[in-house]
Each structure stands twice: as structure tokens, then as C-alpha cells.
Write a protein that holds these residues in place. Sequence first.
Motif: not given
Length: 115
Positions: A34-61
Motif C-alpha cells: 500500500w501507500a499513503q496517497w492511495c485511496p483504495p488502499c485506505h478503503m481495503i484497510a478495515p476489511v483486512l483488519a476484520q479478516i485478520a481478527e476473524e482468521r487469527a491463528g490460521s492466516l497472518t496479515i
Amino acid sequence: MTSTHLPGELLAVTDETFEAEVLRHDGPVLVDFWAQWCPPCHMIAPVLAQIAEERAGSLTIRKINSDENPRTARDHQVMSLPTLILFDGGRPVAQWVGARPKARLLADLDAALEA
């Protein structure tokens, strides 16, 4: 140097920590280029945080800022942001470019991990 934890975000890796924390990691690791200037990067960040929490133990992000860590982005031929690369056993096994809905990303991840 160890991972840098960004407030409210996933753990970040750098050019210096990428090999130890991604390529030598036991189990699958999804890396968000990602990069700071990238709007889609900021859009996907909360999705990745949710997946990281839900898949903790089986997937590292992890996140890597491509502007601040150009060597790793170049080594993995990252041309557009965000780019998500799934590593398993130190090897890239799948790659997606652009923000995507959570359900689609989960389906893509599951398909890649089952292959």
C-alpha cells in the motif's frame, strides 16, 4: 528491527523484516502492499483488519508501505496499489490487485489456500 505497529492498523513489515516475518513465517501470510496517497488502499484497510481478527491463528496479515520499502515491492513486481500477495511456505501463491469487497476477498483467499 521488528515490525512496526501502526495505531488501529495491521502490523507493518519493512524491506529489512520482510524475509523473517513473511518468507520464513510458518503458515500463510497475506501481504498488503500500500501507500499513503492511495485511496483504495485506505478503503481495503478495515476489511483486512476484520479478516485478520476473524482468521487469527490460521492466516497472518501484514502491511508494507511500497513508497517506504521499494526493494520488496520491486522484488515482487508490484506495479499497482493496493496489491495483495498471499505467501505460503515463503512462496507467493496468489496475487490480487485493487480493493475488493470482504466476501470476494475471503472467497479468493479460501480458493487459493485450498489449491
